[in-house]
Design an enzyme around this catalytic site. Structure first.
Site, PDB file in Angstrom:
ATOM      1  N   GLY A  42      -1.620  45.737  20.179  1.00 31.50           N
ATOM      2  CA  GLY A  42      -2.696  44.959  19.568  1.00 31.50           C
ATOM      3  C   GLY A  42      -2.787  43.625  20.276  1.00 31.50           C
ATOM      4  O   GLY A  42      -2.039  43.356  21.215  1.00 31.50           O
ATOM      5  N   GLY A  86      -3.375  39.415  19.342  1.00 37.20           N
ATOM      6  CA  GLY A  86      -3.649  38.331  18.403  1.00 37.20           C
ATOM      7  C   GLY A  86      -4.176  37.125  19.163  1.00 37.20           C
ATOM      8  O   GLY A  86      -4.548  37.232  20.330  1.00 37.20           O
ATOM      9  N   GLY A  87      -4.178  35.986  18.491  1.00 39.79           N
ATOM     10  CA  GLY A  87      -4.738  34.787  19.085  1.00 39.79           C
ATOM     11  C   GLY A  87      -3.945  34.256  20.269  1.00 39.79           C
ATOM     12  O   GLY A  87      -4.466  33.465  21.055  1.00 39.79           O
ATOM     13  N   PHE A  88      -2.678  34.653  20.415  1.00 39.69           N
ATOM     14  CA  PHE A  88      -1.861  34.091  21.486  1.00 39.69           C
ATOM     15  C   PHE A  88      -1.742  34.991  22.694  1.00 39.69           C
ATOM     16  O   PHE A  88      -1.226  34.599  23.714  1.00 39.69           O
ATOM     17  CB  PHE A  88      -0.453  33.794  20.971  1.00 39.69           C
ATOM     18  N   GLY A  89      -2.157  36.237  22.536  1.00 41.61           N
ATOM     19  CA  GLY A  89      -2.056  37.152  23.666  1.00 41.61           C
ATOM     20  C   GLY A  89      -1.727  38.555  23.191  1.00 41.61           C
ATOM     21  O   GLY A  89      -1.492  38.777  22.002  1.00 41.61           O
ATOM     22  N   VAL A 139       0.160  42.235  22.591  1.00 41.69           N
ATOM     23  CA  VAL A 139       1.516  42.663  22.210  1.00 41.69           C
ATOM     24  C   VAL A 139       1.724  44.082  22.740  1.00 41.69           C
ATOM     25  O   VAL A 139       0.865  44.949  22.562  1.00 41.69           O
ATOM     26  CB  VAL A 139       1.680  42.655  20.677  1.00 41.69           C
ATOM     27  N   ASP A 160      -1.006  31.097   8.210  1.00 42.86           N
ATOM     28  CA  ASP A 160      -1.965  32.129   8.620  1.00 42.86           C
ATOM     29  C   ASP A 160      -1.582  33.480   8.022  1.00 42.86           C
ATOM     30  O   ASP A 160      -1.556  34.507   8.706  1.00 42.86           O
ATOM     31  CB  ASP A 160      -2.038  32.202  10.151  1.00 42.86           C
ATOM     32  N   LYS A 200       5.387  40.138  22.943  1.00 46.39           N
ATOM     33  CA  LYS A 200       4.128  39.380  22.914  1.00 46.39           C
ATOM     34  C   LYS A 200       4.048  38.562  24.200  1.00 46.39           C
ATOM     35  O   LYS A 200       4.941  37.786  24.516  1.00 46.39           O
ATOM     36  CB  LYS A 200       4.098  38.461  21.692  1.00 46.39           C
TER      37      LYS A 200
HETATM   38  P1  AMP Z   1      -0.137  39.104  16.576  1.00 50.01           P
HETATM   39  O1  AMP Z   1      -0.500  38.431  17.849  1.00 50.01           O
HETATM   40  O2  AMP Z   1       1.256  38.778  16.120  1.00 50.01           O
HETATM   41  O3  AMP Z   1      -1.184  38.918  15.491  1.00 50.01           O
HETATM   42  O4  AMP Z   1      -0.112  40.695  16.921  1.00 50.01           O
HETATM   43  C1  AMP Z   1      -1.277  41.412  17.243  1.00 50.01           C
HETATM   44  C2  AMP Z   1      -1.109  42.849  16.794  1.00 50.01           C
HETATM   45  O5  AMP Z   1      -0.056  43.475  17.548  1.00 50.01           O
HETATM   46  C3  AMP Z   1      -0.696  43.007  15.319  1.00 50.01           C
HETATM   47  O6  AMP Z   1      -1.794  43.022  14.454  1.00 50.01           O
HETATM   48  C4  AMP Z   1       0.030  44.341  15.324  1.00 50.01           C
HETATM   49  O7  AMP Z   1      -0.891  45.414  15.218  1.00 50.01           O
HETATM   50  C5  AMP Z   1       0.683  44.365  16.716  1.00 50.01           C
HETATM   51  N1  AMP Z   1       2.071  43.877  16.636  1.00 50.01           N
HETATM   52  C6  AMP Z   1       2.478  42.580  16.699  1.00 50.01           C
HETATM   53  N2  AMP Z   1       3.816  42.500  16.610  1.00 50.01           N
HETATM   54  C7  AMP Z   1       4.273  43.758  16.468  1.00 50.01           C
HETATM   55  C8  AMP Z   1       5.586  44.337  16.297  1.00 50.01           C
HETATM   56  N3  AMP Z   1       6.685  43.558  16.249  1.00 50.01           N
HETATM   57  N4  AMP Z   1       5.677  45.670  16.169  1.00 50.01           N
HETATM   58  C9  AMP Z   1       4.559  46.436  16.198  1.00 50.01           C
HETATM   59  N5  AMP Z   1       3.307  45.968  16.348  1.00 50.01           N
HETATM   60  C10 AMP Z   1       3.148  44.642  16.483  1.00 50.01           C
END
Ligand code: AMP
Length: 661
Positions: free
Chosen positions: A359, A361-364, A366, A481, A384
């Site tokens: 996925g 998110g706002g920082f990059g 994952v 958040d 990430k």
């Molecule tokens: P984030 O930048 O933390 O919002 O992560 C973006 C997306 O990556 C999340 O909405 C999850 O779907 C996926 N993700 C983030 N961290 C994990 C993790 N530790 N294990 C599995 N999926 C993750």
């Protein structure tokens, strides 16, 4: 391994190595071991089973598998590796041939290695995984090159380029070509077994490169092999060029070509320039999008990960060497093994390949780990990859990682460490196989997997995680958040709060601060935070309330069907409450069997959490108590705050809030 027992292969004079490879003849084999195993012994049984398992697993595991079977003294360690360019069918053929041939070639040997043109099989009664095996022998083409000086120079350059590339390729493989005497093209490849890490792979290949002069630096072809790496060159192309294989940099003379000849060299040079240019533009655009937040149409994006949380923390004293033993940070008396090698992560994520993206998110983005490795003690990781635009210094970043890694609670995602190499800022987390709550809650089919018991467990888990952040950890942390996409679910659908990128640390007795920079997600943000920049534990409680109502209803706070009626989720709930029919909020997919009282109690608690006046909202510890009791009386909620909009209100955004006065 006993060096005295290392039986070297003789250099075999073969006119055309490629031809030998076509038949099921091994390039070479060594039978080792101080003692032999006996027929029908436990060791033999284990060995047979292990070879069968390699046969089954190597082709389906990206061409490499290492495994062990049985217990000492009958324990067998083994691995199989296919050449990086071969397809699964060819790999299957080679491994199944060599796993049966190795027994015929080395009857009774407790340790053996067999090399084929497109694969290697190796086994031993001692653990050789992660150990660089030395030179074992080689093969050469008897034909001499026409211009020895030019060839040696070009061969040395190509082999060094390949061996500096391969360790960082997910397959630990690299192939390429070069030109000598201004006209003749030759081809080369190198590969390591993937039980080695990148530095070990480099060492292994370097050992073999040093053997080239005494073996075959004036010959049209040669192979040099060890139990953990090999190299080969030929005057005709013997491998399939792969677009996914990292190509080595061009030799200084720019005489790299695909089909030989100067014109091809020119074409390749132009292609390299064009590709590099395109990549540079792509990287610039990527960073720009990350910085501006335009990548996903959000209002804005966060600038630097965790920079607010630890702004005031002092730098660590790293006088003992912050990278002791390669991955240890020392802080006072405490030691934290938090630094991961970049090549370990590149290897684990298949070089951040898109297929492994979980996925963004706002920082990059994952990424998930695709290869299991002993480095992680069996744990699976998610990585990430932060945008490179952060202005944060290396020491501050490490400090933050240490601090967050110390937060340990079963309802918080564990940060395992970080990697700061070659300009990369990577955060390594425990892997959560069910990804985030929103992927269940707002999906017509997947929401059915969340029955009421699971939803209630998720609500309670989030409350407990928040309680730890607000009151029970050594620090007071406001998440800022909290939302469905920041709640990750483990294999049993237990919730874990993630993404501390916006979190804010409160020091000492601080209970509330004002900020001019509001970071969060519209729809989950409390009125005093969004309008006056006021941050307190109660701003998280507000977000928790919205999240709770989303979990009960299965509706997003900005659900289009509500928006069409001119209301947001909170307003809708309040209307149902006032009209005496709050139970209608319940997600229809939950069916009739839910404990209605518990559902109603949750809705009631949700409404208390979204009160306009922060002082009227319960603390998260009160919320936990309310959730755990079926009978304690709850205060009546007053009209909550209604804030909704028609924009993308699920994306985190930043805006500066300017004081009116
Ligand atoms: P984030 O930048 O933390 O919002 O992560 C973006 C997306 O990556 C999340 O909405 C999850 O779907 C996926 N993700 C983030 N961290 C994990 C993790 N530790 N294990 C599995 N999926 C993750």
């Amino acid at each position: 391994m006993n060096p005295s027992l290392v039986t070297l292969l003789l250099f075999l004079s073969l006119k055309f190595l490629a031809r030998a490879a076509m038949a099921a003849i091994p390039t070479g084999n060594v039978c080792l071991g101080t003692t032999n195993y006996t027929s029908n012994s436990q060791y033999e049984q284990n060995l047979n089973q292990l070879l069968q398992s390699l046969q089954a697993n190597v082709p389906v595991s990206g061409g490499f598998n290492s495994t062990t079977l049985g217990t000492s003294p009958d324990q067998v360690f083994g691995l199989g590796l296919c050449r990086g360019d071969v397809k699964t069918t060819e790999c299957t053929k080679c491994i199944s041939n060599s796993t049966s041939e190795i027994l015929r070639l080395c009857p009774g040997s407790k340790e053996a290695i067999a090399w084929y043109d497109t694969c290697i099989v190796r086994y031993s009664d001692s653990n050789f995984f992660g150990t660089v095996d030395g030179y074992r022998g080689g093969l050469l083409n008897t034909q001499n090159v026409s211009d020895v000086t030019s060839f040696r120079e070009a061969l040395g350059t190509l082999m060094r380029d390949l061996s500096s590339t391969a360790p960082y390729n997910p397959l630990m493989y690299a192939s390429g070509q070069a030109v000598y005497a201004d006209f003749f093209t030759f081809y080369g490849l190198v590969q390591c077994t993937r039980d080695l890490d990148a530095p070990q792979c480099e060492v292994c290949l370097e050992n073999l490169i040093q053997k080239i002069p005494s073996c075959c630096s004036d010959k049209l072809g040669g192979q040099i092999i060890s139990g953990s790496c090999f190299l080969r060159f030929e005057d005709s192309r013997f491998f399939t060029p792969s677009t996914t294989t990292a190509q080595p940099p061009s030799p200084p003379s720019s005489k790299v070509g695909d089909n030989g000849g100067i014109s091809t060299a020119l074409i390749v040079t132009i292609s390299v320039v064009v590709v590099c240019g395109a990549m540079a533009i792509a990287i610039c655009m990527y960073c720009f999008l990350c910085r501006t937040g335009k990548g996903k149409g959000s209002v804005g994006r966060k600038k630097s990960h965790m920079s607010l949380l630890f702004k005031s923390r002092k730098s660590l004293n790293t006088k003992n060497g912050h990278e002791e033993e390669g991955c240890t940070i020392v802080q006072g008396e405490e030691k934290f093994s938090l630094l991961f090698y970049l090549d370990t992560i590149i290897h684990a994520t298949s070089n951040f390949c898109d297929e492994n993206k979980l996925g963004e998110g706002g920082f990059g983005p994952v990424y998930k780990q695709v290869l299991q490795g002993k480095l992680y003690d069996g744990r699976e990781i998610a990585v990430k990859r932060l945008c490179r635009s952060s202005s944060q210094g290396v020491e501050e970043f490490k400090n933050e990682v240490i601090l967050i890694a110390k937060l340990q609670h079963r309802n918080l995602v564990r940060l395992l460490g970080c990697c700061l190499e070659k300009g990369e800022n990577l955060l390594v987390y425990e892997y959560m196989p069910n990804k985030s709550l929103d992927t269940f809650l707002f999906d017509l089919e997947r929401c059915k997997l969340l029955d009421w018991a699971k939803r209630f467990n998720i609500i309670v888990g989030i409350a407990r995680g928040l309680l730890y952040l607000h009151e029970d950890s050594r620090l007071r942390i406001i998440h800022r958040d909290l939302k469905a996409s920041n709640i990750l679910l483990d294999s049993d659908l237990n919730p874990k709060i993630s993404d501390f990128g916006t979190a804010r640390l409160f020091e000492g007795d601080e209970t509330q601060v004002n900020t001019s920079k509001v970071i969060g997600t519209y729809g989950y943000m409390s009125p005093e935070y969004i309008m006056q920049g006021q941050i307190s534990v109660k701003s998280d409680v507000y977000s928790f309330g919205v999240l709770l109502l989303e979990i009960v209803s299965g509706k997003k706070n900005n659900a289009p069907e509500l928006f069409q009626q001119g209301q947001g989720l909170v307003e809708y709930v309040w209307r149902l409450w006032c009209e005496g029919r709050p139970i209608e909020l319940m997600d229809p997919s939950l069916g009739e069997t839910c404990p209605r009282n518990q559902v109603l109690r949750c809705i009631h608690i949700g409404l208390l959490c979204v009160q306009v006046d922060a002082a009227e909202r319960p603390t998260i510890s009160s919320v936990v108590v309310m959730l755990n009791s079926d009978t304690s009386s709850l205060p009546l909620p007053m009209s909550p705050h209604f804030l909704y909009g028609n924009g993308d209100v699920t994306e985190t955004f930043i805006f500066k809030w300017y004081q009116q006065n």
